[in-house]
Enzyme design. Structure first.
Site, PDB file in Angstrom:
ATOM      1  N   GLY A   1      23.768  20.560  17.015  1.00  0.00           N
ATOM      2  CA  GLY A   1      25.046  20.138  16.725  1.00  0.00           C
ATOM      3  C   GLY A   1      25.445  18.944  16.080  1.00  0.00           C
ATOM      4  O   GLY A   1      26.578  18.175  16.280  1.00  0.00           O
TER       5      GLY A   1
ATOM      6  N   ASN B   1      26.598  19.238  12.965  1.00  0.00           N
ATOM      7  CA  ASN B   1      27.801  19.529  12.314  1.00  0.00           C
ATOM      8  C   ASN B   1      28.972  19.427  13.307  1.00  0.00           C
ATOM      9  O   ASN B   1      30.052  18.985  12.864  1.00  0.00           O
ATOM     10  CB  ASN B   1      27.760  20.893  11.666  1.00  0.00           C
ATOM     11  CG  ASN B   1      27.122  20.774  10.491  1.00  0.00           C
ATOM     12  OD1 ASN B   1      27.814  20.190   9.213  1.00  0.00           O
ATOM     13  ND2 ASN B   1      26.002  21.463  10.108  1.00  0.00           N
TER      14      ASN B   1
ATOM     15  N   ARG C   1      25.226  43.432  21.198  1.00  0.00           N
ATOM     16  CA  ARG C   1      26.506  42.380  20.529  1.00  0.00           C
ATOM     17  C   ARG C   1      27.728  42.727  20.806  1.00  0.00           C
ATOM     18  O   ARG C   1      28.527  41.576  21.023  1.00  0.00           O
ATOM     19  CB  ARG C   1      26.044  42.944  19.007  1.00  0.00           C
ATOM     20  CG  ARG C   1      26.428  41.649  18.121  1.00  0.00           C
ATOM     21  CD  ARG C   1      26.245  42.059  16.706  1.00  0.00           C
ATOM     22  NE  ARG C   1      24.947  42.085  16.311  1.00  0.00           N
ATOM     23  CZ  ARG C   1      23.717  41.204  16.202  1.00  0.00           C
ATOM     24  NH1 ARG C   1      24.227  39.819  16.505  1.00  0.00           N
ATOM     25  NH2 ARG C   1      22.484  41.406  15.891  1.00  0.00           N
TER      26      ARG C   1
ATOM     27  N   MET D   1      23.868  30.605  15.821  1.00  0.00           N
ATOM     28  CA  MET D   1      22.881  31.713  14.980  1.00  0.00           C
ATOM     29  C   MET D   1      23.032  33.152  15.474  1.00  0.00           C
ATOM     30  O   MET D   1      21.911  33.717  15.587  1.00  0.00           O
ATOM     31  CB  MET D   1      21.579  31.216  15.479  1.00  0.00           C
ATOM     32  CG  MET D   1      21.170  29.775  14.774  1.00  0.00           C
ATOM     33  SD  MET D   1      21.313  29.323  13.127  1.00  0.00           S
ATOM     34  CE  MET D   1      20.014  29.891  12.624  1.00  0.00           C
ATOM     35  N   ARG D   2      24.153  33.625  15.758  1.00  0.00           N
ATOM     36  CA  ARG D   2      24.480  34.789  16.035  1.00  0.00           C
ATOM     37  C   ARG D   2      25.265  35.685  15.112  1.00  0.00           C
ATOM     38  O   ARG D   2      26.094  35.028  14.497  1.00  0.00           O
ATOM     39  CB  ARG D   2      24.943  35.172  17.398  1.00  0.00           C
ATOM     40  CG  ARG D   2      24.303  34.576  18.707  1.00  0.00           C
ATOM     41  CD  ARG D   2      23.081  34.999  19.123  1.00  0.00           C
ATOM     42  NE  ARG D   2      23.232  36.244  19.343  1.00  0.00           N
ATOM     43  CZ  ARG D   2      22.224  37.151  19.492  1.00  0.00           C
ATOM     44  NH1 ARG D   2      20.698  36.648  19.229  1.00  0.00           N
ATOM     45  NH2 ARG D   2      22.149  38.568  19.770  1.00  0.00           N
TER      46      ARG D   2
ATOM     47  N   LEU E   1      28.038  37.951  14.151  1.00  0.00           N
ATOM     48  CA  LEU E   1      29.024  38.514  15.009  1.00  0.00           C
ATOM     49  C   LEU E   1      29.636  40.038  14.428  1.00  0.00           C
ATOM     50  O   LEU E   1      29.464  40.265  12.967  1.00  0.00           O
ATOM     51  CB  LEU E   1      30.505  37.631  14.633  1.00  0.00           C
ATOM     52  CG  LEU E   1      30.249  36.044  15.221  1.00  0.00           C
ATOM     53  CD1 LEU E   1      31.422  35.159  14.791  1.00  0.00           C
ATOM     54  CD2 LEU E   1      30.416  36.473  16.790  1.00  0.00           C
TER      55      LEU E   1
ATOM     56  N   ASN F   1      32.759  29.099   8.373  1.00  0.00           N
ATOM     57  CA  ASN F   1      31.156  28.885   8.763  1.00  0.00           C
ATOM     58  C   ASN F   1      30.795  27.898   7.712  1.00  0.00           C
ATOM     59  O   ASN F   1      31.134  27.892   6.364  1.00  0.00           O
ATOM     60  CB  ASN F   1      30.445  30.193   8.488  1.00  0.00           C
ATOM     61  CG  ASN F   1      28.923  30.098   8.844  1.00  0.00           C
ATOM     62  OD1 ASN F   1      28.499  29.383   9.685  1.00  0.00           O
ATOM     63  ND2 ASN F   1      28.134  30.710   7.942  1.00  0.00           N
TER      64      ASN F   1
ATOM     65  N   HIS G   1      27.084  26.911   5.817  1.00  0.00           N
ATOM     66  CA  HIS G   1      25.957  27.495   5.382  1.00  0.00           C
ATOM     67  C   HIS G   1      24.892  26.548   4.423  1.00  0.00           C
ATOM     68  O   HIS G   1      25.672  26.076   3.325  1.00  0.00           O
ATOM     69  CB  HIS G   1      25.852  28.805   4.619  1.00  0.00           C
ATOM     70  CG  HIS G   1      24.529  29.354   4.256  1.00  0.00           C
ATOM     71  ND1 HIS G   1      23.689  29.959   5.527  1.00  0.00           N
ATOM     72  CD2 HIS G   1      23.944  29.934   3.091  1.00  0.00           C
ATOM     73  CE1 HIS G   1      22.656  30.447   4.897  1.00  0.00           C
ATOM     74  NE2 HIS G   1      22.627  30.380   3.629  1.00  0.00           N
TER      75      HIS G   1
ATOM     76  N   GLU H   1      26.756  18.330   4.248  1.00  0.00           N
ATOM     77  CA  GLU H   1      27.528  19.286   5.227  1.00  0.00           C
ATOM     78  C   GLU H   1      28.332  18.488   6.030  1.00  0.00           C
ATOM     79  O   GLU H   1      29.507  18.947   6.196  1.00  0.00           O
ATOM     80  CB  GLU H   1      26.474  20.210   6.277  1.00  0.00           C
ATOM     81  CG  GLU H   1      25.734  21.103   5.395  1.00  0.00           C
ATOM     82  CD  GLU H   1      24.642  21.984   6.304  1.00  0.00           C
ATOM     83  OE1 GLU H   1      24.962  22.212   7.601  1.00  0.00           O
ATOM     84  OE2 GLU H   1      23.388  22.016   6.031  1.00  0.00           O
TER      85      GLU H   1
HETATM   86  C1  GRF Z   1      23.016  23.602   9.511  1.00  0.00           C
HETATM   87  O1  GRF Z   1      22.125  23.301   8.652  1.00  0.00           O
HETATM   88  C2  GRF Z   1      23.825  24.760   9.383  1.00  0.00           C
HETATM   89  O2  GRF Z   1      24.476  24.867   8.172  1.00  0.00           O
HETATM   90  C3  GRF Z   1      23.094  25.719   9.382  1.00  0.00           C
HETATM   91  O3  GRF Z   1      22.220  25.371  10.932  1.00  0.00           O
HETATM   92  C4  GRF Z   1      22.091  24.100  10.665  1.00  0.00           C
HETATM   93  C5  GRF Z   1      22.618  23.349  12.066  1.00  0.00           C
HETATM   94  O4  GRF Z   1      22.542  22.158  12.066  1.00  0.00           O
HETATM   95  N1  GRF Z   1      23.769  27.010   9.756  1.00  0.00           N
HETATM   96  P1  GRF Z   1      23.335  21.364  13.264  1.00  0.00           P
HETATM   97  O5  GRF Z   1      23.281  22.279  14.863  1.00  0.00           O
HETATM   98  O6  GRF Z   1      24.839  21.369  12.921  1.00  0.00           O
HETATM   99  O7  GRF Z   1      22.905  20.081  13.510  1.00  0.00           O
END
Ligand code: GRF
Length: 214
Positions: A11, A13, A64, A89-90, A92, A106, A108, A173
């Protein structure tokens, strides 16, 4: 704007979004953090910030669709009008995504549409591209696809490994996700077909370029 953040991991981000939302003039607040994984540090980050958390473990559901139904129910209950996927990581399902059309963001870790899916930095290094980066986009039913709000690029140093590159990209990010959320929450974003128009010229170019300097 009331936002729910969906996570599956550490987490960082999420933390960037929490920090941004804590600023007085920020136009969004996080009303709920939902994780599909019960044992992740991201949940601790949310609790430390006084944000309500919920675990919806995908392993508890037969398929799902049932998982997504539960998610939809929790999101409606907390009153969120926007969803931020932050290391969620799922995949949708299309029904869920269409219900929340243009209301799911999202992040990425690649310059989409290149390198959708996992192991993006390894693949970027293998392919010999000069830049990597990250993308904030609206989510559509295809994986890592949808109108792009913001991107940031970083020059690739071929002597660095994938982990080092990922760490550089992760920093970007943390910059562009809060910026993109702000634009959406301020109503500055219009989606036209597959592209995004940003109404304030000051924000129109969100790309951070880190060129090779000899
Ligand atoms: C990040 O690189 C995000 O872009 C990707 O997974 C990673 C997750 O990082 N989808 P965090 O959990 O936000 O530290």
């Amino acid at each position: 704007m009331d936002v729910a953040v969906l996570i599956s991991g550490g987490g960082t981000n999420l933390q960037a979004l929490i920090d941004a939302c804590a600023k007085d003039d920020f136009p969004a607040r996080i009303v709920m953090v939902i994780s599909n994984n019960p044992d992740v540090y991201g949940l601790e980050r949310a609790k430390a910030a006084g944000i309500e958390t919920k675990v919806i473990n995908h392993r508890d559901f037969e398929n799902r669709e049932q998982f997504d139904e539960k998610l939809d129910e929790a999101l409606k209950q907390c009153g969120a009008t926007l969803i931020c996927l932050a290391g969620f990581m799922r995949i949708l399902d299309a029904r869920f995504v269409n219900r929340w059309k243009n209301r799911i963001l999202n992040i990425h870790p690649s310059l989409l549409p290149a390198f959708r899916g996992l192991h993006t930095q390894e693949r970027a290094l293998e392919s010999g591209v000069r830049f990597s980066g990250c993308t904030v986009h609206f989510v559509n039913p295809e994986l890592d696809d949808g109108p792009i709000i913001s991107q940031a690029a970083v020059a690739i140093d071929p002597d660095q490994d994938a982990d080092q590159l990922a760490a550089k990209v992760l920093q970007l990010e943390h910059t562009i996700y809060p910026q993109a959320l702000k634009l959406v929450a301020e109503g500055r974003i219009r989606v036209i077909g597959n592209s995004v128009r940003i109404s304030d010229a000051k924000y129109a170019d969100q790309t951070i370029i880190n060129p090779i300097v000899e």
